[in-house]
Design an enzyme around this catalytic site. Structure first.
Site, PDB file in Angstrom:
ATOM      1  N   ASP A   7      41.978  40.484  32.378  1.00 18.55           N
ATOM      2  CA  ASP A   7      43.274  40.047  32.913  1.00 18.55           C
ATOM      3  C   ASP A   7      44.316  41.113  32.592  1.00 18.55           C
ATOM      4  O   ASP A   7      44.118  41.941  31.701  1.00 18.55           O
ATOM      5  CB  ASP A   7      43.697  38.706  32.288  1.00 18.55           C
ATOM      6  CG  ASP A   7      45.022  38.207  32.850  1.00 18.55           C
ATOM      7  OD1 ASP A   7      45.228  38.303  34.074  1.00 18.55           O
ATOM      8  OD2 ASP A   7      45.871  37.727  32.070  1.00 18.55           O
ATOM      9  N   SER A   8      45.452  41.036  33.273  1.00 16.45           N
ATOM     10  CA  SER A   8      46.560  41.947  32.978  1.00 16.45           C
ATOM     11  C   SER A   8      47.085  41.722  31.555  1.00 16.45           C
ATOM     12  O   SER A   8      47.669  42.609  30.968  1.00 16.45           O
ATOM     13  CB  SER A   8      47.691  41.708  33.978  1.00 16.45           C
ATOM     14  OG  SER A   8      48.167  40.382  33.825  1.00 16.45           O
ATOM     15  N   TYR A  39      51.200  42.494  36.288  1.00 11.18           N
ATOM     16  CA  TYR A  39      50.696  43.136  37.502  1.00 11.18           C
ATOM     17  C   TYR A  39      51.349  42.516  38.758  1.00 11.18           C
ATOM     18  O   TYR A  39      51.338  43.109  39.814  1.00 11.18           O
ATOM     19  CB  TYR A  39      49.188  42.904  37.635  1.00 11.18           C
ATOM     20  CG  TYR A  39      48.292  43.809  36.818  1.00 11.18           C
ATOM     21  CD1 TYR A  39      48.770  44.595  35.772  1.00 11.18           C
ATOM     22  CD2 TYR A  39      46.921  43.866  37.113  1.00 11.18           C
ATOM     23  CE1 TYR A  39      47.910  45.405  35.041  1.00 11.18           C
ATOM     24  CE2 TYR A  39      46.061  44.674  36.389  1.00 11.18           C
ATOM     25  CZ  TYR A  39      46.558  45.439  35.348  1.00 11.18           C
ATOM     26  OH  TYR A  39      45.689  46.235  34.641  1.00 11.18           O
ATOM     27  N   CYS A  70      42.043  36.943  36.772  1.00  4.66           N
ATOM     28  CA  CYS A  70      43.405  37.292  37.174  1.00  4.66           C
ATOM     29  C   CYS A  70      43.466  37.146  38.693  1.00  4.66           C
ATOM     30  O   CYS A  70      42.691  37.797  39.403  1.00  4.66           O
ATOM     31  CB  CYS A  70      43.676  38.739  36.759  1.00  4.66           C
ATOM     32  SG  CYS A  70      45.257  39.376  37.318  1.00  4.66           S
ATOM     33  N   GLU A 155      54.015  36.308  28.462  1.00  2.00           N
ATOM     34  CA  GLU A 155      53.742  37.574  27.750  1.00  2.00           C
ATOM     35  C   GLU A 155      54.691  37.754  26.555  1.00  2.00           C
ATOM     36  O   GLU A 155      54.360  38.428  25.598  1.00  2.00           O
ATOM     37  CB  GLU A 155      53.866  38.771  28.711  1.00  2.00           C
ATOM     38  CG  GLU A 155      52.726  38.887  29.709  1.00  2.00           C
ATOM     39  CD  GLU A 155      51.383  39.319  29.081  1.00  2.00           C
ATOM     40  OE1 GLU A 155      51.353  40.301  28.335  1.00  2.00           O
ATOM     41  OE2 GLU A 155      50.374  38.640  29.348  1.00  2.00           O
ATOM     42  N   CYS A 189      47.716  31.429  38.996  1.00  2.00           N
ATOM     43  CA  CYS A 189      47.881  32.578  38.110  1.00  2.00           C
ATOM     44  C   CYS A 189      47.370  32.106  36.758  1.00  2.00           C
ATOM     45  O   CYS A 189      47.740  31.023  36.294  1.00  2.00           O
ATOM     46  CB  CYS A 189      49.342  32.986  38.013  1.00  2.00           C
ATOM     47  SG  CYS A 189      49.660  34.173  36.688  1.00  2.00           S
TER      48      CYS A 189
END
Ligand code: DGL
Length: 270
Positions: A7-8, A39, A70, A155, A189
């Site tokens: 995944d990002s 991303y 992802c 994040e 997502c």
């Protein structure tokens, strides 16, 4: 050989967690490109380039099969990697995505046949969900809606903050205003399940919320059952190893929180 999960950033952990519950015997190698996340706002070319680098890094470290955990990478890079890159890298290796298995279960979930897809701007722009749903379940009316602030909230570990309340409420209102008949909302997502408590708080009770973890885990189990040539080369010592492109300190503290157990990662660069 291991199963790679890419995944990002942290979102793929929501998939890895469910895959390990369903298929605990295998060895997993997780890679989060945290240094370059998100991303979801990047161009097609960049997402493809970054994803290909990650897939190669996982192959080089002993993965036989890589799950792109992802949606953005699945939407923008999967097809090209499968068709153009794999034959020259190593035709015996496999890369799987998360969109197709999700789309496959949607028709039976929605009674009104009005489905909403919450995803990154990149996934929405690709229209991968409406294209795949159009092929598999043309009776479904699909509304795709981008939530550009949701990945940065995850994040940066702002999932319990008032900012999370604001942005979650706003996007749920916006998608339901576009189509009030929606009875099924897909978290398209893999970061979004980390906002699930807030999403449930702001979504009406009669709306189903679809998280992809269990769906992808079930689909992987089914894939391995049908592909013995892949399955019988997988090692089975029930381990998970974590790689990140960021500093390990930040990754370990957030990943441990999200996984509910201690995580110790290693940093890699491409
Ligand atoms: N978790 C990813 C997805 O499922 C990507 C999020 C991002 O990096 O923007 O789309």
């Amino acid at each position: 050989m291991k199963i790679g999960v890419f995944d990002s950033g942290y979102g793929g952990l929501t998939i890895l967690k469910e895959i390990r519950k369903r298929l605990p015997q295998y060895d997993y190698l997780y890679l989060g490109d945290n240094a370059r996340a998100p991303y979801g706002t990047r161009s097609f070319e960049i997402v493809y380039e970054f994803t290909l680098q990650a897939v190669k890094a996982l192959f080089e470290r002993g993965c036989r099969l890589v799950v792109l955990a992802c949606n953005t990478a699945s939407a923008k890079a999967l097809r090209t990697i499968q068709q153009n890159d794999l034959p020259s890298i190593d035709p015996s290796k496999r890369v799987l995505g998360v969109i197709r298995p999700t789309v496959e279960i949607l028709s039976e979930m929605s009674k009104t046949k009005h489905v909403g897809i919450l995803a990154t701007p990149g996934t929405v722009k690709s229209h991968s969900y409406s294209i795949e749903l159009g092929k598999l379940s043309p009776e479904i009316i699909t509304t795709e809606h981008a939530c550009p602030m949701w990945v940065p909230l995850v994040e940066n570990n702002e999932i319990d903050s008032p900012g999370a309340d604001y942005f979650v409420e706003k996007e749920i209102k916006n998608i339901l205003a576009k189509d009030p008949q929606i009875d099924t909302l897909v978290l398209g997502c893999t970061h979004y399940p980390l906002l699930l408590p807030k999403i449930k708080e702001y979504a009406p009770e009669n709306v189903n919320i679809v998280c992809q973890g269990q769906i992808v885990a079930e689909s992987l189990a089914d894939y391995l059952q049908r592909h013995h040539e892949i399955e019988n080369r997988l090692s089975t010592t029930a381990t998970a190893t974590y790689l990140t492109t960021e500093h390990t300190e930040k990754f370990d503290s957030l990943a441990s929180l999200f996984m509910g157990k201690p995580v110790m990662s290693h940093t890699i660069s491409f």
